[in-house]
Design a protein around this motif. Structure first.
Motif, PDB file in Angstrom:
ATOM      1  N   ALA A  11      25.166  -1.362 -20.461  1.00 41.87           N
ATOM      2  CA  ALA A  11      25.173  -0.342 -19.412  1.00 41.87           C
ATOM      3  C   ALA A  11      24.411   0.921 -19.798  1.00 41.87           C
ATOM      4  O   ALA A  11      23.819   1.582 -18.944  1.00 41.87           O
ATOM      5  CB  ALA A  11      26.612   0.019 -19.049  1.00 41.87           C
ATOM      6  N   THR A  12      24.417   1.258 -21.092  1.00 44.52           N
ATOM      7  CA  THR A  12      23.852   2.538 -21.516  1.00 44.52           C
ATOM      8  C   THR A  12      22.567   2.413 -22.329  1.00 44.52           C
ATOM      9  O   THR A  12      21.820   3.377 -22.442  1.00 44.52           O
ATOM     10  CB  THR A  12      24.865   3.305 -22.398  1.00 44.52           C
ATOM     11  N   GLY A  13      22.361   1.252 -22.948  1.00 43.89           N
ATOM     12  CA  GLY A  13      21.226   1.094 -23.852  1.00 43.89           C
ATOM     13  C   GLY A  13      21.494   1.646 -25.241  1.00 43.89           C
ATOM     14  O   GLY A  13      20.589   1.677 -26.070  1.00 43.89           O
ATOM     15  N   HIS A  14      22.717   2.091 -25.519  1.00 41.60           N
ATOM     16  CA  HIS A  14      23.077   2.581 -26.854  1.00 41.60           C
ATOM     17  C   HIS A  14      23.255   1.369 -27.763  1.00 41.60           C
ATOM     18  O   HIS A  14      24.262   0.673 -27.672  1.00 41.60           O
ATOM     19  CB  HIS A  14      24.365   3.395 -26.822  1.00 41.60           C
ATOM     20  N   PRO A  15      22.316   1.096 -28.667  1.00 41.99           N
ATOM     21  CA  PRO A  15      22.305  -0.186 -29.364  1.00 41.99           C
ATOM     22  C   PRO A  15      23.156  -0.314 -30.621  1.00 41.99           C
ATOM     23  O   PRO A  15      23.449  -1.423 -31.042  1.00 41.99           O
ATOM     24  CB  PRO A  15      20.832  -0.366 -29.728  1.00 41.99           C
ATOM     25  N   VAL A  16      23.554   0.788 -31.245  1.00 43.97           N
ATOM     26  CA  VAL A  16      24.191   0.702 -32.562  1.00 43.97           C
ATOM     27  C   VAL A  16      25.688   0.995 -32.463  1.00 43.97           C
ATOM     28  O   VAL A  16      26.093   2.007 -31.886  1.00 43.97           O
ATOM     29  CB  VAL A  16      23.531   1.653 -33.570  1.00 43.97           C
ATOM     30  N   VAL A  17      26.487   0.103 -33.042  1.00 46.50           N
ATOM     31  CA  VAL A  17      27.931   0.316 -33.145  1.00 46.50           C
ATOM     32  C   VAL A  17      28.333   0.219 -34.608  1.00 46.50           C
ATOM     33  O   VAL A  17      27.634  -0.381 -35.420  1.00 46.50           O
ATOM     34  CB  VAL A  17      28.753  -0.711 -32.325  1.00 46.50           C
ATOM     35  N   CYS A  50      35.635  -5.714 -29.342  1.00 44.49           N
ATOM     36  CA  CYS A  50      34.625  -6.624 -29.891  1.00 44.49           C
ATOM     37  C   CYS A  50      34.376  -7.819 -28.975  1.00 44.49           C
ATOM     38  O   CYS A  50      35.077  -8.033 -27.990  1.00 44.49           O
ATOM     39  CB  CYS A  50      35.066  -7.104 -31.268  1.00 44.49           C
ATOM     40  N   ASP A  51      33.386  -8.615 -29.328  1.00 44.48           N
ATOM     41  CA  ASP A  51      33.025  -9.778 -28.527  1.00 44.48           C
ATOM     42  C   ASP A  51      34.041 -10.908 -28.582  1.00 44.48           C
ATOM     43  O   ASP A  51      34.003 -11.805 -27.748  1.00 44.48           O
ATOM     44  CB  ASP A  51      31.652 -10.305 -28.926  1.00 44.48           C
ATOM     45  N   SER A  52      34.956 -10.889 -29.540  1.00 45.80           N
ATOM     46  CA  SER A  52      36.033 -11.878 -29.552  1.00 45.80           C
ATOM     47  C   SER A  52      37.136 -11.505 -28.556  1.00 45.80           C
ATOM     48  O   SER A  52      37.922 -12.347 -28.159  1.00 45.80           O
ATOM     49  CB  SER A  52      36.644 -12.007 -30.947  1.00 45.80           C
ATOM     50  N   SER A  53      37.182 -10.249 -28.171  1.00 51.48           N
ATOM     51  CA  SER A  53      38.165  -9.763 -27.198  1.00 51.48           C
ATOM     52  C   SER A  53      37.797 -10.241 -25.801  1.00 51.48           C
ATOM     53  O   SER A  53      36.623 -10.494 -25.510  1.00 51.48           O
ATOM     54  CB  SER A  53      38.207  -8.233 -27.202  1.00 51.48           C
ATOM     55  N   GLN A  54      38.783 -10.306 -24.933  1.00 52.98           N
ATOM     56  CA  GLN A  54      38.522 -10.759 -23.572  1.00 52.98           C
ATOM     57  C   GLN A  54      37.553  -9.847 -22.828  1.00 52.98           C
ATOM     58  O   GLN A  54      36.689 -10.306 -22.109  1.00 52.98           O
ATOM     59  CB  GLN A  54      39.822 -10.884 -22.789  1.00 52.98           C
ATOM     60  N   GLY A  55      37.693  -8.529 -23.011  1.00 50.42           N
ATOM     61  CA  GLY A  55      36.868  -7.585 -22.267  1.00 50.42           C
ATOM     62  C   GLY A  55      35.455  -7.434 -22.781  1.00 50.42           C
ATOM     63  O   GLY A  55      34.557  -7.091 -22.023  1.00 50.42           O
ATOM     64  N   GLN A  56      35.226  -7.631 -24.054  1.00 48.79           N
ATOM     65  CA  GLN A  56      33.914  -7.470 -24.674  1.00 48.79           C
ATOM     66  C   GLN A  56      33.260  -6.148 -24.254  1.00 48.79           C
ATOM     67  O   GLN A  56      32.086  -6.066 -23.924  1.00 48.79           O
ATOM     68  CB  GLN A  56      33.016  -8.661 -24.342  1.00 48.79           C
ATOM     69  N   HIS A  57      34.056  -5.077 -24.292  1.00 51.91           N
ATOM     70  CA  HIS A  57      33.617  -3.799 -23.762  1.00 51.91           C
ATOM     71  C   HIS A  57      32.587  -3.074 -24.622  1.00 51.91           C
ATOM     72  O   HIS A  57      31.809  -2.275 -24.098  1.00 51.91           O
ATOM     73  CB  HIS A  57      34.828  -2.900 -23.494  1.00 51.91           C
ATOM     74  N   ALA A  58      32.523  -3.324 -25.922  1.00 53.90           N
ATOM     75  CA  ALA A  58      31.487  -2.688 -26.746  1.00 53.90           C
ATOM     76  C   ALA A  58      30.109  -3.212 -26.342  1.00 53.90           C
ATOM     77  O   ALA A  58      29.170  -2.426 -26.165  1.00 53.90           O
ATOM     78  CB  ALA A  58      31.742  -2.927 -28.233  1.00 53.90           C
ATOM     79  N   HIS A  82      39.529  -6.565 -32.026  1.00 58.36           N
ATOM     80  CA  HIS A  82      39.024  -5.547 -32.942  1.00 58.36           C
ATOM     81  C   HIS A  82      38.209  -4.530 -32.159  1.00 58.36           C
ATOM     82  O   HIS A  82      37.765  -4.804 -31.040  1.00 58.36           O
ATOM     83  CB  HIS A  82      38.161  -6.167 -34.044  1.00 58.36           C
ATOM     84  N   LEU A  83      37.984  -3.376 -32.775  1.00 53.59           N
ATOM     85  CA  LEU A  83      37.312  -2.267 -32.096  1.00 53.59           C
ATOM     86  C   LEU A  83      35.966  -1.943 -32.717  1.00 53.59           C
ATOM     87  O   LEU A  83      35.766  -2.097 -33.923  1.00 53.59           O
ATOM     88  CB  LEU A  83      38.210  -1.021 -32.134  1.00 53.59           C
ATOM     89  N   ARG A  84      35.042  -1.472 -31.860  1.00 56.24           N
ATOM     90  CA  ARG A  84      33.710  -1.050 -32.266  1.00 56.24           C
ATOM     91  C   ARG A  84      33.454   0.333 -31.677  1.00 56.24           C
ATOM     92  O   ARG A  84      33.848   0.609 -30.551  1.00 56.24           O
ATOM     93  CB  ARG A  84      32.634  -2.020 -31.754  1.00 56.24           C
ATOM     94  N   ARG A  85      32.741   1.158 -32.426  1.00 55.95           N
ATOM     95  CA  ARG A  85      32.454   2.534 -32.012  1.00 55.95           C
ATOM     96  C   ARG A  85      30.955   2.714 -31.820  1.00 55.95           C
ATOM     97  O   ARG A  85      30.165   2.417 -32.725  1.00 55.95           O
ATOM     98  CB  ARG A  85      32.954   3.477 -33.105  1.00 55.95           C
ATOM     99  N   CYS A  86      30.545   3.212 -30.655  1.00 53.19           N
ATOM    100  CA  CYS A  86      29.133   3.507 -30.414  1.00 53.19           C
ATOM    101  C   CYS A  86      28.714   4.634 -31.350  1.00 53.19           C
ATOM    102  O   CYS A  86      29.339   5.691 -31.402  1.00 53.19           O
ATOM    103  CB  CYS A  86      28.920   3.911 -28.956  1.00 53.19           C
ATOM    104  N   ALA A  87      27.646   4.411 -32.086  1.00 54.17           N
ATOM    105  CA  ALA A  87      27.178   5.390 -33.068  1.00 54.17           C
ATOM    106  C   ALA A  87      26.404   6.534 -32.423  1.00 54.17           C
ATOM    107  O   ALA A  87      26.087   7.508 -33.091  1.00 54.17           O
ATOM    108  CB  ALA A  87      26.308   4.698 -34.117  1.00 54.17           C
ATOM    109  N   LEU A  88      26.135   6.448 -31.122  1.00 55.24           N
ATOM    110  CA  LEU A  88      25.412   7.514 -30.445  1.00 55.24           C
ATOM    111  C   LEU A  88      26.349   8.434 -29.660  1.00 55.24           C
ATOM    112  O   LEU A  88      26.282   9.644 -29.796  1.00 55.24           O
ATOM    113  CB  LEU A  88      24.350   6.932 -29.510  1.00 55.24           C
ATOM    114  N   THR A 141      27.342  13.396 -35.546  1.00 61.67           N
ATOM    115  CA  THR A 141      28.223  14.528 -35.245  1.00 61.67           C
ATOM    116  C   THR A 141      29.235  14.225 -34.144  1.00 61.67           C
ATOM    117  O   THR A 141      30.165  14.996 -33.934  1.00 61.67           O
ATOM    118  CB  THR A 141      27.400  15.761 -34.825  1.00 61.67           C
ATOM    119  N   VAL A 142      29.062  13.115 -33.434  1.00 55.95           N
ATOM    120  CA  VAL A 142      29.923  12.801 -32.282  1.00 55.95           C
ATOM    121  C   VAL A 142      31.173  12.058 -32.735  1.00 55.95           C
ATOM    122  O   VAL A 142      31.089  11.022 -33.401  1.00 55.95           O
ATOM    123  CB  VAL A 142      29.150  11.962 -31.239  1.00 55.95           C
ATOM    124  N   ALA A 143      32.322  12.571 -32.344  1.00 61.65           N
ATOM    125  CA  ALA A 143      33.607  11.947 -32.673  1.00 61.65           C
ATOM    126  C   ALA A 143      33.845  10.733 -31.777  1.00 61.65           C
ATOM    127  O   ALA A 143      33.282  10.636 -30.678  1.00 61.65           O
ATOM    128  CB  ALA A 143      34.735  12.954 -32.494  1.00 61.65           C
TER     129      ALA A 143
END
Length: 117
Positions: free
Chosen positions: A57-63, A43-51, A30-36, A10-12
């Motif tokens: 940081a959060t323990g939210h495991p699914v993207v 993505c991990d190919s990006s410099q920031g690897q923010h996903a 490329h972009l990844r969205r946290c499913a929680l 339900t989360v946008a």
């Protein structure tokens, strides 16, 4: 992944690009969205690897991929992917006119050399 407590369908998404890259004038491959929680990260190919950083940081495991035409999921905790899963709240990707890499105007000319491999 149906009924998975790490997924809230339900989360946008948090926006149309990587939250951290946008905040720091950065760019992504490329972009990844946290499913929680809906956090959009790069993505991990990006410099920031923010996903991945968001997962750590959060323990939210699914993207889920946040790329047009892609529906696959990745579970960081299980180190395993799936081709499909539950339908998440729209939108299912960044806008098709948004380039990858992106965002437009911030991607360096030598971006391929800067990717993590």
């Amino acid at each position: 992944m149906t009924g998975n407590p790490a997924i809230d369908p339900t989360v946008a998404p948090s926006g149309t690009g990587c939250v951290e890259c946008l905040a720091t004038n950065g760019w992504w491959f490329h972009l990844r969205r946290c499913a929680l929680c809906g956090h959009v990260g790069c993505c991990d190919s990006s410099q920031g690897q923010h996903a991945t950083a968001h997962y750590k940081a959060t323990g939210h495991p699914v993207v889920q991929s946040f790329e047009p035409g892609e529906e696959w999921f990745w579970d960081y905790a299980a180190n395993k992917g799936r081709e499909s899963g539950p339908l998440l709240a729209p939108p299912g990707s960044h806008p098709e006119e948004q380039p990858a890499p992106g965002p437009a105007g911030r991607v360096p000319a030598n971006w391929v050399e800067l990717l993590h491999r």
